[in-house]
Design a protein around this motif. Structure first.
Motif: not given
Length: 352
Positions: A100, A152-153, A155-156, A158, A260, A287, A289, A292-293, A301
């Protein structure tokens, strides 16, 4: 050998200069920059806060061609068209051991901690490159970083297809988030902005007019509640980073909803007691964020974004409002600083 680059010597002291061209270290490559985007975060770096060290060449959204490789870098990268992940992880901390890398505790960063892409050339770790398919332009690749941040946001958080989704704040990241949500098939997207050109842009991209709230003219809370049957948003993306909009995100989230937080904070953030109570009593998930991954694997991402670009599902070039040469890039800094013109993405186009 020499090159042109914007050198930030001190806060407010940035100049296009003739400097020594970097030589790549053993595990680095030399990228000839073809396109570089100005990020909203570049403006406070240049004019308010400075970078972590100075002098420094800013710029972290860029793409180009590999012109030289270090002794330990893969030679097949030579002459490849590439995008660049700007965060350089330490590879040893707990987050890095889990891959990560966006959570690395000891990271380096192109354009804020080491020299970046507002230049003709940049030295970049080979591990931070993603090769570009022929269908992906340099301009699109220079927007990979903000696109991946938006993804990324998404997918975080969801979201589910039936969820009512609110997006507050239509800077580049917020706008890209709306477009990726739409491209992924989400229908119930409600957008809160405060500029006419933001509305014009999202309507051109297919958002129904009734799903956009101009917060200068309407009460955003009343507007959203009317469109969600009084329930609020199942997922609320806050893309501004101000006390008022963060409190609003909590206030307008549905019971058991998700908030988010994406916007970089403008100042200290404090919740009024009544707003804090809503986190507790509505059992909200709040959450954060950041970044990005990027692992080099198909499920990160950046590869998600690249796949959507490659198949033609997403064309970020249409969001470029200004194209300027390297010599004119400073005019882009000033437009974004002074808000003298409407803009979405100001893109530096460098070389042939």
């Amino acid at each position: 050998m020499r090159m042109k680059a914007y050198v930030l010597r001190d806060i407010k002291d940035i100049e296009l200069k003739d400097v020594k061209r970097p030589r790549p270290d053993a595990e680095e490559v030399l990228v000839k920059v073809k396109a570089c985007g100005i990020c909203g975060s570049d403006i406070p770096r240049i004019y308010q806060n400075g970078t972590h060290r100075m002098p420094l060449i800013p710029g972290h959204e860029f793409a180009g061609v590999v012109e030289a490789v270090g002794k330990k870098a893969d030679e097949h990268l030579l002459n490849k068209r590439v995008g660049v992940f700007p965060l350089i992880p330490c590879k040893t901390c707990a987050a890095c051991r889990r891959e990560t890398y966006e959570l690395c505790r000891n990271y380096d960063y192109l354009g804020s901690r080491r020299d970046g892409g507002f230049a003709e050339y940049a030295a970049v770790p080979a591990a931070n490159l993603i090769e570009l398919p022929k269908a992906v332009s340099f301009e699109a690749a220079a927007m990979l970083e903000p696109m991946a941040v938006a993804v990324h946001a998404m997918r975080r958080a969801r979201p589910h297809m039936e969820d009512k989704i609110a997006v507050c704040g239509l800077g580049t990241i917020g706008l890209l988030l709306v477009l990726f949500l739409k491209e992924a098939g989400f229908k119930n997207i409600f957008v809160i902005g405060n500029k006419a050109f933001q509305k014009e842009t999202v309507l051109k991209e297919g958002l129904p007019e009734d799903n956009f709230c101009d917060s200068r003219r309407e009460d955003a809370g009343r507007w959203l509640m009317e469109r969600t049957g009084g329930a609020g948003a199942d997922v609320f993306f806050e893309c501004v980073g101000r006390n008022g909009t963060i409190s609003q995100a909590v206030d307008l989230a549905a019971m058991s909803g998700r908030v988010c937080l994406m916007g970089n904070p403008f100042s200290d953030i404090a919740f009024p007691r009544d707003v804090y109570w809503k986190i507790l009593r509505n059992q909200l998930t709040v959450m954060g964020t950041w970044n990005s991954s990027f692992t080099g694997k198909p499920d990160d991402d950046w590869h998600y974004v690249m796949e959507r670009l490659s198949c033609g599902a997403f064309s970020p070039e249409r969001l470029i409002s200004h194209r300027v040469s390297l010599e004119e890039l400073s005019e882009g800094f000033e437009i974004m600083r002074d808000k003298t013109e409407d803009y979405i993405k100001i893109m530096g186009v460098i070389g042939e």
